[in-house]
Design a protein around this motif. Structure first.
Motif, PDB file in Angstrom:
ATOM      1  N   ALA A   1      -2.324  -9.328   7.213  1.00 37.22           N
ATOM      2  CA  ALA A   1      -2.956 -10.198   6.222  1.00 37.22           C
ATOM      3  C   ALA A   1      -3.612  -9.382   5.115  1.00 37.22           C
ATOM      4  N   PHE A   2      -4.264  -8.296   5.493  1.00 35.34           N
ATOM      5  CA  PHE A   2      -4.940  -7.433   4.523  1.00 35.34           C
ATOM      6  C   PHE A   2      -3.921  -6.790   3.582  1.00 35.34           C
ATOM      7  N   THR A   3      -2.793  -6.359   4.156  1.00 36.45           N
ATOM      8  CA  THR A   3      -1.754  -5.730   3.335  1.00 36.45           C
ATOM      9  C   THR A   3      -1.102  -6.737   2.399  1.00 36.45           C
ATOM     10  N   LYS A   4      -0.794  -7.920   2.934  1.00 28.67           N
ATOM     11  CA  LYS A   4      -0.140  -8.957   2.124  1.00 28.67           C
ATOM     12  C   LYS A   4      -1.006  -9.360   0.939  1.00 28.67           C
ATOM     13  N   ALA A   5      -2.315  -9.394   1.133  1.00 24.48           N
ATOM     14  CA  ALA A   5      -3.232  -9.795   0.065  1.00 24.48           C
ATOM     15  C   ALA A   5      -3.535  -8.661  -0.903  1.00 24.48           C
ATOM     16  N   GLY A   6      -3.006  -7.480  -0.616  1.00 22.96           N
ATOM     17  CA  GLY A   6      -3.319  -6.310  -1.427  1.00 22.96           C
ATOM     18  C   GLY A   6      -2.523  -6.241  -2.719  1.00 22.96           C
ATOM     19  N   VAL A   7      -2.815  -5.209  -3.475  1.00 22.10           N
ATOM     20  CA  VAL A   7      -2.122  -4.977  -4.745  1.00 22.10           C
ATOM     21  C   VAL A   7      -0.810  -4.253  -4.483  1.00 22.10           C
ATOM     22  N   THR A   8       0.059  -4.221  -5.482  1.00 23.68           N
ATOM     23  CA  THR A   8       1.310  -3.483  -5.353  1.00 23.68           C
ATOM     24  C   THR A   8       1.051  -1.983  -5.489  1.00 23.68           C
ATOM     25  N   SER A   9       2.016  -1.203  -5.038  1.00 24.38           N
ATOM     26  CA  SER A   9       1.905   0.253  -5.178  1.00 24.38           C
ATOM     27  C   SER A   9       1.815   0.653  -6.642  1.00 24.38           C
ATOM     28  N   GLU A  10       2.527  -0.074  -7.495  1.00 27.11           N
ATOM     29  CA  GLU A  10       2.526   0.249  -8.920  1.00 27.11           C
ATOM     30  C   GLU A  10       1.151   0.006  -9.546  1.00 27.11           C
ATOM     31  N   THR A  11       0.487  -1.075  -9.114  1.00 25.80           N
ATOM     32  CA  THR A  11      -0.869  -1.335  -9.600  1.00 25.80           C
ATOM     33  C   THR A  11      -1.823  -0.237  -9.155  1.00 25.80           C
ATOM     34  N   ALA A  12      -1.719   0.143  -7.882  1.00 22.15           N
ATOM     35  CA  ALA A  12      -2.555   1.229  -7.367  1.00 22.15           C
ATOM     36  C   ALA A  12      -2.280   2.526  -8.123  1.00 22.15           C
TER      37      ALA A  12
ATOM     38  N   GLN B   1     -12.839  18.964 -12.117  1.00 25.44           N
ATOM     39  CA  GLN B   1     -13.436  17.680 -11.752  1.00 25.44           C
ATOM     40  C   GLN B   1     -12.811  17.166 -10.454  1.00 25.44           C
ATOM     41  N   VAL B   2     -13.624  16.481  -9.662  1.00 28.68           N
ATOM     42  CA  VAL B   2     -13.174  15.915  -8.389  1.00 28.68           C
ATOM     43  C   VAL B   2     -13.453  14.421  -8.409  1.00 28.68           C
ATOM     44  N   VAL B   3     -12.408  13.630  -8.170  1.00 30.85           N
ATOM     45  CA  VAL B   3     -12.506  12.180  -8.236  1.00 30.85           C
ATOM     46  C   VAL B   3     -11.975  11.594  -6.929  1.00 30.85           C
ATOM     47  N   VAL B   4     -12.622  10.555  -6.446  1.00 32.26           N
ATOM     48  CA  VAL B   4     -12.191   9.860  -5.233  1.00 32.26           C
ATOM     49  C   VAL B   4     -11.656   8.484  -5.619  1.00 32.26           C
ATOM     50  N   VAL B   5     -10.517   8.117  -5.039  1.00 34.48           N
ATOM     51  CA  VAL B   5      -9.960   6.778  -5.230  1.00 34.48           C
ATOM     52  C   VAL B   5      -9.980   6.071  -3.880  1.00 34.48           C
ATOM     53  N   GLU B   6     -10.528   4.854  -3.861  1.00 33.60           N
ATOM     54  CA  GLU B   6     -10.733   4.115  -2.618  1.00 33.60           C
ATOM     55  C   GLU B   6      -9.945   2.807  -2.649  1.00 33.60           C
ATOM     56  N   PRO B   7      -8.704   2.826  -2.184  1.00 28.96           N
ATOM     57  CA  PRO B   7      -7.915   1.585  -2.151  1.00 28.96           C
ATOM     58  C   PRO B   7      -8.356   0.673  -1.009  1.00 28.96           C
ATOM     59  N   GLY B   8      -8.192  -0.632  -1.248  1.00 31.19           N
ATOM     60  CA  GLY B   8      -8.275  -1.602  -0.172  1.00 31.19           C
ATOM     61  C   GLY B   8      -6.856  -1.865   0.301  1.00 31.19           C
ATOM     62  N   GLY B   9      -6.458  -3.125   0.343  1.00 30.27           N
ATOM     63  CA  GLY B   9      -5.095  -3.438   0.755  1.00 30.27           C
ATOM     64  C   GLY B   9      -4.088  -3.068  -0.322  1.00 30.27           C
TER      65      GLY B   9
END
Length: 299
Positions: A225-236, A176-184
């Motif tokens: 600003a985009f990074t600051k508003a983003g999720v933590t690495s652990e959440t990702a 299986q091939v899955v894509v993950v698309e993070p924002g900030g």
């Protein structure tokens, strides 16, 4: 997919020195997998060792490193199967299409596209044997591009296309091939890209500076600003781990509210409406003295 500590199936995470990669390696180890974490330096791996992770020196543009990793999988002393490959390594890049030197374009695609393809090719026999899974870390910019992000978005758009082809090609083999698309995401990667942007701005011609000076001044603030508003690495990492382990995965997962919103919007909105949305967001970061002229130019 199982997470049995008895089988200790192998998961490979590239780009695991810091940020999402390191967090994903820890999350997968916590779930009972034996994680091979690709790092660039021995010192990067020392922290991971404490979490029960096996660091491996891995530059995905280095064929010797790739061959050594493939041999490590084939000769695993416990005969463990390769259950998942998380293609996370990557380089950032910001700057106008005209201004980013071709050598930087080539380096970006060498890491963000060709390196992943090379590693995937080398590990596919093991993935097929183990009925494993490929998780390709893309980006919001793999679906939505905007001024100042063309080179980076181009590399991520390419990985989206590669992933779609792989998903269809490998389905009959049980991979299986899955894509993950993070924002900030709150990582150090953004700072790396901004350092190169500063050098880029210093090399612009007067004509280029007239065209893009305000944009290049806005990009650091926009990225911050985009990074600051983003999720933590652990959440990702938890989303990436889900994509790697859930029995029936979706073809794509987004990370963060902004990524989810813009990617969904891009499916339905006309291009020029989406352009106005992304330009408006960038415009908020333009220097005050040039904002009206820039607004008119992009209207």
């Amino acid at each position: 997919m199982t997470t049995s500590t008895e089988t200790q199936e192998i998961v490979i995470v590239t780009g695991a020195s810091t940020g999402m990669g390191a967090a994903t390696a820890r999350e997968m180890a916590r779930r009972g997998f034996h994680v091979l974490a690709g790092v660039r330096r021995d010192s990067d791996g020392e922290v991971l060792l404490a979490a029960g992770i096996e660091p491996v020196i891995l530059d995905i543009t280095n064929q010797d490193h790739i061959a050594a990793l493939a041999a490590r999988i084939d000769d695993d002393p416990q005969g463990r199967v390769l259950r998942a490959l998380v293609n996370n390594a990557g380089l950032p890049c910001a700057g106008p299409v005209e201004v980013v030197p071709l050598d930087e374009w080539r380096r970006l695609f060498e890491v963000n596209v060709f390196g992943h393809v090379a590693l995937t090719q080398a590990l596919l026999p093991a993935l097929v044997r183990g009925k494993g899974r490929i998780v390709n870390i893309s980006s919001l910019n793999g679906k939505v591009s905007m001024a100042g992000y063309g080179a980076y978005a181009g590399s991520k758009f390419a990985m989206e296309a590669v992933s779609d082809a792989l998903r269809n090609e490998l389905a009959p083999s049980g991979v299986q091939v899955v894509v993950v698309e993070p924002g900030g995401v709150q990582t150090q990667m953004a700072g790396t890209g901004l350092a190169s942007l500063s050098r880029l701005s210093a090399r612009m011609t007067p004509e280029q500076n007239a065209r893009y000076g305000a944009l290049t001044q806005a990009l650091p603030s926009h990225v911050a600003a985009f990074t600051k508003a983003g999720v933590t690495s652990e959440t990702a990492a938890r989303t990436i781990a889900k994509a790697a382990t859930v029995r029936k995965p979706r073809t794509r997962y987004t990370i963060g509210a902004m990524a989810t919103f813009l990617i969904r919007a891009s499916r339905f909105l006309p291009d020029r409406v989406l352009d106005r949305m992304t330009t408006s967001d960038l415009r908020k970061h333009y220097p005050d003295r040039v904002r009206p002229a820039t607004a008119a130019r992009h209207a």
